[in-house]
Design a protein around this motif. Structure first.
Motif, PDB file in Angstrom:
ATOM      1  N   THR A 289      91.233  60.068  -7.070  1.00 56.40           N
ATOM      2  CA  THR A 289      90.866  59.718  -5.701  1.00 56.40           C
ATOM      3  C   THR A 289      90.140  58.386  -5.786  1.00 56.40           C
ATOM      4  OG1 THR A 289      90.636  62.063  -5.112  1.00 56.40           O
ATOM      5  CG2 THR A 289      89.642  60.452  -3.627  1.00 56.40           C
ATOM      6  N   LYS A 290      90.910  57.321  -5.646  1.00 52.54           N
ATOM      7  CA  LYS A 290      90.391  55.989  -5.948  1.00 52.54           C
ATOM      8  C   LYS A 290      89.756  55.336  -4.727  1.00 52.54           C
ATOM      9  CE  LYS A 290      91.819  51.568  -8.000  1.00 52.54           C
ATOM     10  NZ  LYS A 290      92.945  50.770  -8.528  1.00 52.54           N
ATOM     11  N   SER A 291      88.657  54.639  -4.968  1.00 53.51           N
ATOM     12  CA  SER A 291      88.020  53.806  -3.963  1.00 53.51           C
ATOM     13  C   SER A 291      88.103  52.360  -4.429  1.00 53.51           C
ATOM     14  CB  SER A 291      86.547  54.189  -3.781  1.00 53.51           C
ATOM     15  OG  SER A 291      86.418  55.529  -3.380  1.00 53.51           O
ATOM     16  N   ASP A 292      88.325  51.462  -3.475  1.00 53.26           N
ATOM     17  CA  ASP A 292      88.427  50.044  -3.820  1.00 53.26           C
ATOM     18  C   ASP A 292      87.034  49.439  -3.911  1.00 53.26           C
ATOM     19  OD1 ASP A 292      91.188  50.038  -3.952  1.00 53.26           O
ATOM     20  OD2 ASP A 292      91.384  49.747  -1.791  1.00 53.26           O
ATOM     21  N   VAL A 293      86.295  49.851  -4.933  1.00 51.32           N
ATOM     22  CA  VAL A 293      84.940  49.356  -5.144  1.00 51.32           C
ATOM     23  C   VAL A 293      84.803  48.911  -6.592  1.00 51.32           C
ATOM     24  CG1 VAL A 293      83.897  50.785  -3.349  1.00 51.32           C
ATOM     25  CG2 VAL A 293      84.116  51.685  -5.668  1.00 51.32           C
ATOM     26  N   SER A 294      83.942  47.950  -6.802  1.00 51.25           N
ATOM     27  CA  SER A 294      83.639  47.506  -8.161  1.00 51.25           C
ATOM     28  C   SER A 294      82.622  48.452  -8.782  1.00 51.25           C
ATOM     29  CB  SER A 294      83.081  46.086  -8.135  1.00 51.25           C
ATOM     30  OG  SER A 294      82.610  45.711  -9.412  1.00 51.25           O
ATOM     31  N   VAL A 295      82.767  48.701 -10.070  1.00 51.71           N
ATOM     32  CA  VAL A 295      81.811  49.568 -10.764  1.00 51.71           C
ATOM     33  C   VAL A 295      81.047  48.834 -11.860  1.00 51.71           C
ATOM     34  CG1 VAL A 295      83.109  51.669 -10.277  1.00 51.71           C
ATOM     35  CG2 VAL A 295      83.590  50.393 -12.384  1.00 51.71           C
ATOM     36  N   ARG A 296      81.248  47.530 -11.941  1.00 49.58           N
ATOM     37  CA  ARG A 296      80.572  46.776 -13.006  1.00 49.58           C
ATOM     38  C   ARG A 296      79.058  46.936 -12.935  1.00 49.58           C
ATOM     39  NH1 ARG A 296      83.779  40.916 -12.928  1.00 49.58           N
ATOM     40  NH2 ARG A 296      85.843  41.722 -13.512  1.00 49.58           N
ATOM     41  N   HIS A 297      78.528  46.875 -11.705  1.00 49.19           N
ATOM     42  CA  HIS A 297      77.075  46.946 -11.559  1.00 49.19           C
ATOM     43  C   HIS A 297      76.523  48.317 -11.942  1.00 49.19           C
ATOM     44  CE1 HIS A 297      78.954  48.132  -7.776  1.00 49.19           C
ATOM     45  NE2 HIS A 297      77.888  48.851  -7.499  1.00 49.19           N
ATOM     46  N   HIS A 298      77.387  49.335 -11.978  1.00 45.40           N
ATOM     47  CA  HIS A 298      76.918  50.673 -12.357  1.00 45.40           C
ATOM     48  C   HIS A 298      76.631  50.779 -13.859  1.00 45.40           C
ATOM     49  CE1 HIS A 298      77.379  52.447  -8.441  1.00 45.40           C
ATOM     50  NE2 HIS A 298      78.621  52.020  -8.358  1.00 45.40           N
ATOM     51  N   TYR A 299      76.956  49.734 -14.618  1.00 43.49           N
ATOM     52  CA  TYR A 299      76.641  49.749 -16.042  1.00 43.49           C
ATOM     53  C   TYR A 299      75.256  49.165 -16.337  1.00 43.49           C
ATOM     54  CZ  TYR A 299      81.366  51.258 -17.004  1.00 43.49           C
ATOM     55  OH  TYR A 299      82.523  51.998 -17.049  1.00 43.49           O
ATOM     56  N   TYR A 300      74.667  48.456 -15.365  1.00 39.36           N
ATOM     57  CA  TYR A 300      73.300  47.977 -15.588  1.00 39.36           C
ATOM     58  C   TYR A 300      72.316  48.517 -14.554  1.00 39.36           C
ATOM     59  CZ  TYR A 300      74.583  44.405 -12.071  1.00 39.36           C
ATOM     60  OH  TYR A 300      75.010  43.762 -10.945  1.00 39.36           O
ATOM     61  N   LEU A 301      72.804  48.946 -13.379  1.00 41.98           N
ATOM     62  CA  LEU A 301      71.905  49.513 -12.380  1.00 41.98           C
ATOM     63  C   LEU A 301      71.109  50.716 -12.901  1.00 41.98           C
ATOM     64  CD1 LEU A 301      73.670  49.470  -8.872  1.00 41.98           C
ATOM     65  CD2 LEU A 301      71.699  48.155  -9.662  1.00 41.98           C
ATOM     66  N   PRO A 302      71.708  51.605 -13.711  1.00 44.40           N
ATOM     67  CA  PRO A 302      70.920  52.753 -14.181  1.00 44.40           C
ATOM     68  C   PRO A 302      69.612  52.358 -14.862  1.00 44.40           C
ATOM     69  CG  PRO A 302      73.226  53.106 -14.678  1.00 44.40           C
ATOM     70  CD  PRO A 302      73.113  51.704 -14.164  1.00 44.40           C
ATOM     71  N   PHE A 303      69.619  51.250 -15.589  1.00 43.82           N
ATOM     72  CA  PHE A 303      68.415  50.849 -16.312  1.00 43.82           C
ATOM     73  C   PHE A 303      67.429  50.135 -15.381  1.00 43.82           C
ATOM     74  CE2 PHE A 303      72.015  51.078 -19.225  1.00 43.82           C
ATOM     75  CZ  PHE A 303      71.550  52.060 -20.080  1.00 43.82           C
ATOM     76  N   GLN A 304      67.955  49.436 -14.385  1.00 41.51           N
ATOM     77  CA  GLN A 304      67.067  48.880 -13.362  1.00 41.51           C
ATOM     78  C   GLN A 304      66.381  49.990 -12.579  1.00 41.51           C
ATOM     79  OE1 GLN A 304      69.349  46.212 -10.889  1.00 41.51           O
ATOM     80  NE2 GLN A 304      69.296  44.542 -12.390  1.00 41.51           N
ATOM     81  N   ILE A 305      67.163  51.004 -12.208  1.00 48.78           N
ATOM     82  CA  ILE A 305      66.618  52.131 -11.455  1.00 48.78           C
ATOM     83  C   ILE A 305      65.594  52.894 -12.290  1.00 48.78           C
ATOM     84  CG2 ILE A 305      67.249  54.411 -10.520  1.00 48.78           C
ATOM     85  CD1 ILE A 305      69.877  53.101  -9.551  1.00 48.78           C
ATOM     86  N   LEU A 306      65.895  53.072 -13.561  1.00 44.27           N
ATOM     87  CA  LEU A 306      64.994  53.798 -14.463  1.00 44.27           C
ATOM     88  C   LEU A 306      63.612  53.157 -14.507  1.00 44.27           C
ATOM     89  CD1 LEU A 306      64.656  56.018 -16.674  1.00 44.27           C
ATOM     90  CD2 LEU A 306      65.443  54.302 -18.319  1.00 44.27           C
ATOM     91  N   PHE A 307      63.570  51.813 -14.534  1.00 41.26           N
ATOM     92  CA  PHE A 307      62.288  51.120 -14.659  1.00 41.26           C
ATOM     93  C   PHE A 307      61.693  50.720 -13.305  1.00 41.26           C
ATOM     94  CE2 PHE A 307      64.261  50.345 -18.843  1.00 41.26           C
ATOM     95  CZ  PHE A 307      63.246  50.832 -19.652  1.00 41.26           C
ATOM     96  N   THR A 308      62.401  51.039 -12.215  1.00 44.57           N
ATOM     97  CA  THR A 308      61.897  50.714 -10.879  1.00 44.57           C
ATOM     98  C   THR A 308      61.212  51.899 -10.224  1.00 44.57           C
ATOM     99  OG1 THR A 308      63.646  49.065 -10.544  1.00 44.57           O
ATOM    100  CG2 THR A 308      62.543  49.889  -8.573  1.00 44.57           C
TER     101      THR A 308
END
Length: 532
Positions: A289-308
């Motif tokens: 079930t594909k969405s036309d969204v980029s997922v590149r940012h999901h590889y670094y957002l987790p660490f930003q969220i972790l420290f935010t």
């Protein structure tokens, strides 16, 4: 009187603060808001939700059987293959490394391609790892098969919690997270018990062959019956009723959502002019079930969220320490209980882990309901407003029980007390383990539901990273300090878990308010956010 949803009508309120109960009508306010679309998983019937969650639970059960039976075979590996204890602990650490890496790789793709393909991929990788584990002949293969098993099971926690968010409302989360912890614990504690008997009667390779058989059954069930829970709303006909009333339901809310027709009886935040038709089975069981969204940012957002966000860091550290101490206890049991004065067989070691399962059951059936009921009571006292920190009161007994259980287990094992005494300590740890992990995960879910996927990647990465470090240093730690002093150190570190919820009770709401703009910015970068 018109009732406004705090987040929707008053952006100044922190993320996670919601109107949970109407003071005028004693009604539970449904969060997140369902649409009037029959394909919205929040609107599925109880039976349909139950089947999906049941399949998810079966998947989790044998994932954790796969991940946790290895230690029961330590003695057999040492005798049959001549593998030293240090290598076996390193193999356990490799398993945790696979869990950390695999979650970081796969969970971002869950947003783009849906949940279903990764349940299938995870099940297939685990099946391959179980077959390999049954056939290993060298130390290198043992380490590599454990690494592959970790990669295969890496998404098990994050994707299940995302599925719970897809299917259920906020006031149901603790119970469903509790059910997840129950199934997880049954696999983690019950699996080794069964594996011990298999080793005694059929040999250590057969514990892996039996696991492979059940993982094969799981793969077939997931392929044939698990429906996609990712909701992609139709773009045509959507009316965003920002000034409308929030959805309400009586306390018997499950009856209200038994079928999608009931949604028309409540006021939804998002309604369609023309109610969409239910999806055909072919679409519900589509591979992607594909969405036309980029997922590149999901590889670094987790660490930003972790420290935010302090709530994410709290969940990561708590969950990481819990898993690390569980691994320390099971590793110690699989080695020291085989020696005098205990002289256990593998089946006896497996049965010993049932004490932790009993404790976990006690914790789940008391902690999760107490958490859900306490937030309703505290919300009423707070004018119907729910704050996620209301759950943290239950975290204190959980953290204390973990510390007491570790101390009893370690001291009694070191002094050679009768096996029943360290078993009681393990059971007490099990009670604290289930309560603490449920509260940590539910608190995170309540605070930041719209960034949960990325947050969980950070949580799982840190959790497994802590376990990797602990298991690599565990053997030198025991050698240098001895059993007693090692477990005293572990217990004191565990006691520090009491401090974190205490800090969040005082500053948790303020931290959510201070970081609200960051949360909404991160939430806008998610594929689908119901409430931001």
């Amino acid at each position: 009187m018109e009732q406004q949803h705090p987040e929707g009508s008053n952006p100044s309120l922190p993320p996670g603060t919601v109107l949970l109960e109407s003071r005028e009508q004693s009604e539970i306010i449904l969060h997140p808001h369902p649409t009037n679309d029959p394909n919205d998983p929040l609107n599925w019937s109880r039976l349909r939700k139950g089947i999906n969650f049941g399949l998810t639970s079966f998947y989790v059960l044998f994932t954790f059987v796969m991940l946790d039976i290895f230690t029961v075979g330590f003695d057999s590996y040492m005798k049959d293959l001549g593998v030293p204890y240090q290598i076996l602990n390193d193999s356990t650490a490799a398993n945790f490394a696979g869990l950390a890496i695999g979650c970081w790789i796969f969970i971002p793709l869950v947003h783009k391609y849906g949940r279903r393909p990764f349940y299938i991929l995870s099940s297939a990788i685990q099946l391959a790892a179980a077959i390999w584990a049954a056939s290993v002949k060298t130390s290198g293969e043992i380490v590599a098969s454990n690494l592959l098993a970790g990669i295969g099971g890496a998404i098990s926690e994050a994707i299940v919690l995302i599925t719970i968010i897809d299917l259920f409302f906020i006031h149901q989360h603790a119970r469903l997270n509790g059910a997840f912890v129950l199934v997880q614990s049954t696999g983690a504690f019950g699996g080794p018990a069964a594996a011990g008997f298999i080793i005694d009667s059929m040999g250590w390779r057969w514990m892996w062959w039996w696991t492979a058989i059940f993982l094969g059954v799981n793969l077939v069930l997931v392929c044939c019956f698990f429906e996609e829970t990712k909701y992609v709303p139709p773009l045509i006909g959507l009316q965003n009723r920002l000034q409308g009333q929030p959805s309400t339901a009586q306390h018997d809310d499950e009856k209200k959502t038994d079928s999608y027709e009931h949604v028309d009886n409540v006021s939804a935040k998002y309604n369609f002019e023309d109610v969409p038709r239910p999806n055909p089975l072919s679409k519900r069981l589509a591979l992607i079930t594909k969405s036309d969204v980029s997922v590149r940012h999901h590889y670094y957002l987790p660490f930003q969220i972790l420290f935010t966000f302090p709530a994410v860091a709290y969940s990561a550290i708590t969950y990481g320490l819990l898993l690390a101490w569980f691994s320390v206890i099971t590793s110690a049991s699989s080695y020291f209980l085989l020696k005098p004065p205990y002289n256990f067989t593998p089946s006896s070691v497996g049965l010993f882990t049932l004490s932790a399962l009993i404790g976990t059951l006690i914790g789940i059936f008391t902690g999760a309901p107490l958490s859900d009921r306490s937030i309703l009571w505290l919300s009423r006292r707070n004018g119907g407003i729910f704050e996620p920190e209301m759950r943290l009161w239950v975290a204190f007994p959980g953290a204390l029980l973990c510390t007491v259980g570790i101390l009893i287990y370690g001291l009694c094992l070191a002094r050679g007390y009768p096996w029943i005494v360290p078993a009681v300590g393990f059971a007490i740890f099990g009670v604290g383990f289930s309560i603490s992990s449920d509260i940590a995960l539910t608190y995170l879910t309540d605070c930041y539901p719209d960034v949960l996927g990325d947050a969980l990647i950070g949580v799982v990465f840190v959790r497994n990273g802590i376990s990797v470090i602990i298991m690599f240093v565990y053997t030198p730690w025991i050698t240098a300090l001895g059993i007693q002093n090692t477990f005293i150190c572990v217990a004191m570190i565990s006691l520090a878990m009491v401090i974190m919820p205490a800090l969040l009770l005082f500053w948790g709401r303020k931290s959510r308010k201070w970081t609200a703009s960051n949360y909404r910015r991160f939430a806008m970068r998610q594929p689908m956010a119901r409430n931001i």
